[in-house]
Design a protein around this motif. Structure first.
Motif, PDB file in Angstrom:
ATOM      1  N   THR A 270      44.162 -24.094  37.148  1.00 31.33           N
ATOM      2  CA  THR A 270      44.805 -25.237  36.518  1.00 31.33           C
ATOM      3  C   THR A 270      45.851 -25.786  37.488  1.00 31.33           C
ATOM      4  O   THR A 270      46.230 -25.125  38.464  1.00 31.33           O
ATOM      5  CB  THR A 270      45.499 -24.846  35.209  1.00 31.33           C
ATOM      6  OG1 THR A 270      46.609 -23.976  35.514  1.00 31.33           O
ATOM      7  CG2 THR A 270      44.539 -24.141  34.258  1.00 31.33           C
ATOM      8  N   VAL A 271      46.344 -26.993  37.208  1.00 29.52           N
ATOM      9  CA  VAL A 271      47.334 -27.555  38.126  1.00 29.52           C
ATOM     10  C   VAL A 271      48.601 -26.718  38.165  1.00 29.52           C
ATOM     11  O   VAL A 271      49.233 -26.594  39.222  1.00 29.52           O
ATOM     12  CB  VAL A 271      47.673 -29.025  37.789  1.00 29.52           C
ATOM     13  CG1 VAL A 271      46.528 -29.938  38.163  1.00 29.52           C
ATOM     14  CG2 VAL A 271      48.052 -29.203  36.335  1.00 29.52           C
ATOM     15  N   GLN A 272      48.997 -26.124  37.040  1.00 31.02           N
ATOM     16  CA  GLN A 272      50.203 -25.296  37.072  1.00 31.02           C
ATOM     17  C   GLN A 272      49.972 -24.034  37.888  1.00 31.02           C
ATOM     18  O   GLN A 272      50.819 -23.629  38.681  1.00 31.02           O
ATOM     19  CB  GLN A 272      50.664 -24.941  35.663  1.00 31.02           C
ATOM     20  CG  GLN A 272      51.997 -24.201  35.620  1.00 31.02           C
ATOM     21  CD  GLN A 272      53.147 -24.987  36.253  1.00 31.02           C
ATOM     22  OE1 GLN A 272      53.252 -26.189  36.038  1.00 31.02           O
ATOM     23  NE2 GLN A 272      53.981 -24.327  37.028  1.00 31.02           N
ATOM     24  N   GLN A 273      48.823 -23.388  37.702  1.00 31.42           N
ATOM     25  CA  GLN A 273      48.510 -22.217  38.514  1.00 31.42           C
ATOM     26  C   GLN A 273      48.471 -22.571  40.000  1.00 31.42           C
ATOM     27  O   GLN A 273      48.973 -21.829  40.843  1.00 31.42           O
ATOM     28  CB  GLN A 273      47.160 -21.632  38.082  1.00 31.42           C
ATOM     29  CG  GLN A 273      47.177 -21.000  36.708  1.00 31.42           C
ATOM     30  CD  GLN A 273      45.786 -20.742  36.169  1.00 31.42           C
ATOM     31  OE1 GLN A 273      44.811 -21.300  36.675  1.00 31.42           O
ATOM     32  NE2 GLN A 273      45.691 -19.935  35.133  1.00 31.42           N
ATOM     33  N   ALA A 274      47.889 -23.719  40.292  1.00 30.73           N
ATOM     34  CA  ALA A 274      47.738 -24.114  41.695  1.00 30.73           C
ATOM     35  C   ALA A 274      49.071 -24.452  42.345  1.00 30.73           C
ATOM     36  O   ALA A 274      49.244 -24.255  43.547  1.00 30.73           O
ATOM     37  CB  ALA A 274      46.787 -25.299  41.799  1.00 30.73           C
ATOM     38  N   THR A 275      50.036 -24.970  41.564  1.00 28.14           N
ATOM     39  CA  THR A 275      51.352 -25.257  42.138  1.00 28.14           C
ATOM     40  C   THR A 275      52.135 -23.979  42.431  1.00 28.14           C
ATOM     41  O   THR A 275      53.005 -23.969  43.292  1.00 28.14           O
ATOM     42  CB  THR A 275      52.203 -26.151  41.217  1.00 28.14           C
ATOM     43  OG1 THR A 275      52.485 -25.470  39.991  1.00 28.14           O
ATOM     44  CG2 THR A 275      51.532 -27.477  40.926  1.00 28.14           C
ATOM     45  N   GLU A 276      51.838 -22.918  41.702  1.00 27.66           N
ATOM     46  CA  GLU A 276      52.559 -21.665  41.874  1.00 27.66           C
ATOM     47  C   GLU A 276      51.855 -20.693  42.819  1.00 27.66           C
ATOM     48  O   GLU A 276      52.456 -19.720  43.277  1.00 27.66           O
ATOM     49  CB  GLU A 276      52.763 -20.978  40.520  1.00 27.66           C
ATOM     50  CG  GLU A 276      53.651 -21.756  39.560  1.00 27.66           C
ATOM     51  CD  GLU A 276      53.958 -20.980  38.277  1.00 27.66           C
ATOM     52  OE1 GLU A 276      53.677 -19.763  38.243  1.00 27.66           O
ATOM     53  OE2 GLU A 276      54.483 -21.590  37.325  1.00 27.66           O
ATOM     54  N   ALA A 277      50.595 -20.919  43.110  1.00 33.51           N
ATOM     55  CA  ALA A 277      49.797 -19.955  43.861  1.00 33.51           C
ATOM     56  C   ALA A 277      50.325 -19.758  45.276  1.00 33.51           C
ATOM     57  O   ALA A 277      50.851 -20.677  45.906  1.00 33.51           O
ATOM     58  CB  ALA A 277      48.344 -20.417  43.904  1.00 33.51           C
ATOM     59  N   ALA A 278      50.149 -18.561  45.793  1.00 32.89           N
ATOM     60  CA  ALA A 278      50.601 -18.215  47.140  1.00 32.89           C
ATOM     61  C   ALA A 278      49.753 -18.928  48.179  1.00 32.89           C
ATOM     62  O   ALA A 278      48.523 -18.851  48.162  1.00 32.89           O
ATOM     63  CB  ALA A 278      50.520 -16.712  47.341  1.00 32.89           C
ATOM     64  N   ASN A 279      50.416 -19.641  49.095  1.00 37.82           N
ATOM     65  CA  ASN A 279      49.759 -20.302  50.218  1.00 37.82           C
ATOM     66  C   ASN A 279      50.220 -19.687  51.524  1.00 37.82           C
ATOM     67  O   ASN A 279      51.060 -18.788  51.546  1.00 37.82           O
ATOM     68  CB  ASN A 279      50.084 -21.802  50.218  1.00 37.82           C
ATOM     69  CG  ASN A 279      49.424 -22.540  49.069  1.00 37.82           C
ATOM     70  OD1 ASN A 279      48.476 -22.052  48.456  1.00 37.82           O
ATOM     71  ND2 ASN A 279      49.933 -23.716  48.770  1.00 37.82           N
ATOM     72  N   ILE A 280      49.686 -20.207  52.617  1.00 41.61           N
ATOM     73  CA  ILE A 280      50.140 -19.819  53.951  1.00 41.61           C
ATOM     74  C   ILE A 280      50.708 -21.049  54.647  1.00 41.61           C
ATOM     75  O   ILE A 280      50.431 -22.185  54.256  1.00 41.61           O
ATOM     76  CB  ILE A 280      49.007 -19.229  54.802  1.00 41.61           C
ATOM     77  CG1 ILE A 280      47.953 -20.311  55.118  1.00 41.61           C
ATOM     78  CG2 ILE A 280      48.383 -18.027  54.104  1.00 41.61           C
ATOM     79  CD1 ILE A 280      47.007 -19.960  56.237  1.00 41.61           C
ATOM     80  N   ASN A 281      51.517 -20.830  55.660  1.00 40.03           N
ATOM     81  CA  ASN A 281      52.019 -21.913  56.512  1.00 40.03           C
ATOM     82  C   ASN A 281      51.806 -21.542  57.970  1.00 40.03           C
ATOM     83  O   ASN A 281      52.029 -20.396  58.369  1.00 40.03           O
ATOM     84  CB  ASN A 281      53.512 -22.163  56.289  1.00 40.03           C
ATOM     85  CG  ASN A 281      53.833 -22.835  54.966  1.00 40.03           C
ATOM     86  OD1 ASN A 281      54.949 -22.743  54.481  1.00 40.03           O
ATOM     87  ND2 ASN A 281      52.853 -23.499  54.368  1.00 40.03           N
TER      88      ASN A 281
END
Length: 642
Positions: free
Chosen positions: A550-561
């Motif tokens: 969901t958009v909320q899950q995707a905004t909180e999900a761990a990313n890399i930089n």
């Protein structure tokens, strides 16, 4: 439960749409959705929606509020927007980025011993664009008056309870603020005290800014009294800012403090409506602004990633992280060399850069088992039937690319990236992240985002910025000047498209996003954070499309930089800006096995609890005819729906 979800995501378990275990709840609405960087600013958008304004009206109100709150921008900054117009079924782009002023040449800055224009102060300023962008959007696509849309911001300028984040930025920046008399008078409300900036909760008053906003409204109301149309009246306010008494005071205050902006610079500037760029990713049309932003880097990345089975790799598995990182290195290398103001470019590369065959060729360059420390710009010109006129600059560029200084790749640590410790233990890395806040502050700050949608089909994504704290205010206008000139380069060998020149727009990191599916709005999304913006937005988009979040899950999900890129902000020497090959920021919950595999691939690891950026987004649910809002659990981003 929150900890369990975070660990699950870092292990590669993509939560399904039915799992709502996020730190912040998802937002739902059937009539409208307003999401932005501050709770009070989101409330401003809600107020306009409740007065029957459309998404453009509400977005303009949120933009005005965030500027007034100095939410890492101010009224003297710049505004970039994508708008879906349901009446035409098309996405349009608004380019309200300022330009370099008269006298802003490479020779001028090199004469002051700069390798790049400065990070702060009057010589960092381009012409203000936000007022013009807001007026243009409102006049052409909104429904309300400027008086109505600016009402929340004017109320705030008269005095609002300031938040701790902004107040503390004023305190941290007071060594700069004290150099600029107009800024000092506004921001340091307790001169001589131990803490000179306002305290959290203190009523922060901006009399000069309120007067400026009142002048804009007065110009509009005078025009209406003379039987001018709504659009003509709003543009009368625009003229007062860029050609009238506000312009004169802005220029006087700018030049008094050593700035270059002239009255003619303001009068000549205007916002531009453009055709956005877009690519198709698995049936979804993804839109970005042109190459005067870094936005096409995301489009290039999607073209490359189409050639891999990302879902089979698994969310944030070593192979997925490696593929995303290598793809971003290639597209950032292209960004760093080929992007710039297209109005000054007689040999544009963008059609070649977005060519699907070019993307396939770049995908084949990715080594599946090792980081490519030498990843550089490609040659897109053959894909559009042309010869690259800049090959000689690519050869010269090698002189700027020596990042080793006799050490291993990635061994140089810019002062603002001081948490990078490739040989440190995990314990030392965690301690460094806790102790040295400079890097994390620079990594995540830089702008805000404004997202709005309504039941009639209007959808707006704005990434405004500029004039952030510590800002130099221009005279008695209350308006902070932009610092965007620092995103220019002074040497063609670094980027022949982005060398500073009067009247030219810098290549910025600011990058609103929109996606359409079956010809209808699907997602609008944005984020703050300088060079990390399209990194995080790329992964957000894949989180939704590939992994069903969901958009909320995707905004909180761990990313890399990745930091294997030329920095766009901060530092006035080449050494400050150089890429750091193999430098990667991972979420603190990354499993040990993943860490070990990445190190074996040649990566230098650092960690943070916040790696997804303060993303804001709206998903338009066609199956249920409703709106989903997502607002990051990082910082103070906030949304309201109805």
């Amino acid at each position: 439960m929150k900890r369990i979800l975070t660990i699950a995501l870092s292990l590669g378990i993509a939560a399904g749409a039915s799992a709502q275990q996020t730190q912040k709840p998802p937002l739902h609405g059937k009539n409208w959705m307003a999401v932005t960087g501050k709770p009070l600013a989101a409330t401003a958008g809600a107020m306009i929606f409740q007065q029957n304004g459309n998404a453009v009206d509400a977005a303009c109100a949120m933009l005005a509020a965030t500027c007034t709150m100095w939410d890492v921008l101010s009224w003297g900054g710049e505004t970039q927007a994508l708008i879906y117009n349901p009446k035409t079924g098309k996405v349009i782009a608004i380019n309200a980025l300022g330009v370099a002023p008269t006298g802003a040449t490479p020779e001028f800055y090199k004469g002051k011993d700069y390798d790049f224009p400065p990070e702060y102060g009057p010589l960092a300023a381009v012409t203000p664009g936000t007022v013009g962008g807001l007026c243009y959007m409102l006049a052409n696509y909104g429904t309300m008056s400027l008086k109505e849309v600016l009402a929340p911001a004017m109320d705030m300028a008269a005095g609002y309870p300031i938040d701790a984040q902004t107040a503390n930025q004023m305190e941290r920046g007071k060594k700069y603020i004290n150099q600029w008399p107009y800024s000092k008078a506004v921001f340091l409300t307790h001169p001589g005290a131990t803490r000179e900036a306002p305290e959290a909760g203190e009523i922060f008053v901006q009399k000069d800014l309120l007067t400026t906003l009142q002048k804009l409204v007065a110009a509009e109301q005078d025009a209406l009294a003379k039987k001018k149309s709504r659009k003509e009246a709003i543009m009368a306010a625009y003229d007062r800012f860029y050609k009238g008494d506000i312009a004169k005071e802005f220029v006087r205050g700018c030049q008094e403090q050593g700035g270059l902006i002239t009255l003619q610079d303001l009068a000549n500037w205007k916002p531009v409506e453009e055709e956005p760029l877009h690519v198709n990713y698995k049936g979804i049309e993804v839109y970005k602004l042109k190459e005067w932003t870094q936005g096409p880097m995301l489009l290039q990345s999607l073209n490359i990633l189409e050639n891999f089975d990302l879902k089979a790799m698994g969310y944030n598995s070593p192979s997925y992280i490696h593929t995303i990182y290598q793809t971003m290195n290639l597209t950032f290398a292209d960004r760093d060399f080929y992007y710039g103001d297209p109005a000054f470019n007689k040999n544009p590369a963008i059609a070649g850069l977005l060519n699907k065959d070019y993307a396939k060729a770049r995908a084949k360059q990715i080594n599946p088992s090792q980081n490519d420390a030498a990843a550089g710009p490609g040659d897109p010109y053959p894909y559009i039937g042309k010869t690259n006129p800049y090959l000689h600059f690519l050869e010269e560029r090698s002189a700027f690319m020596d990042t080793t200084n006799g050490r291993k790749p990635g061994g140089f640590v810019p002062k603002h990236d001081a948490t990078f410790l490739p040989t440190a233990s995990p314990e030392q890395l965690y301690a460094a992240n806790d102790i040295d806040s400079t890097y994390m502050d620079r990594l995540w700050r830089g702008t805000t985002s404004v997202e709005a949608a309504d039941k009639d089909g209007w959808v707006v994504s704005i990434t405004p910025s500029g004039g952030w704290l510590p800002a130099c205010i221009a005279g008695k206008t209350g308006v902070g000047m932009s610092q965007r000139a620092q995103s220019f380069v002074l040497d063609s060998a670094i980027c022949p498209f982005n060398v500073i020149a009067p009247g030219k727009r810098p290549r910025v990191t600011l990058t609103p996003s929109m996606a359409l599916k079956d010809g209808k709005p699907f997602l609008c999304f944005g984020v703050q954070g300088g060079d990390t913006q399209d990194q995080n937005l790329l992964q957000f988009f894949l989180n939704v499309v590939e992994f069903g979040m969901t958009v909320q899950q995707a905004t909180e999900a761990a990313n890399i930089n990745t930091n294997q890129l030329w920095l766009s902000l901060g530092g006035t020497t080449v050494k400050d800006r150089q890429p750091r090959p193999g430098s990667i920021l991972l979420n603190s919950n990354t499993p040990e096995k993943t860490r070990q595999q990445l190190q074996q691939m040649g990566y230098h690891l650092s960690f943070g609890d916040r790696t997804s950026g303060p993303i804001n987004a709206i998903f338009l649910d066609r199956a249920h005819n409703s709106l989903w809002g997502g607002s990051s659990n990082h910082g103070e981003d906030y949304g309201i729906g109805w």
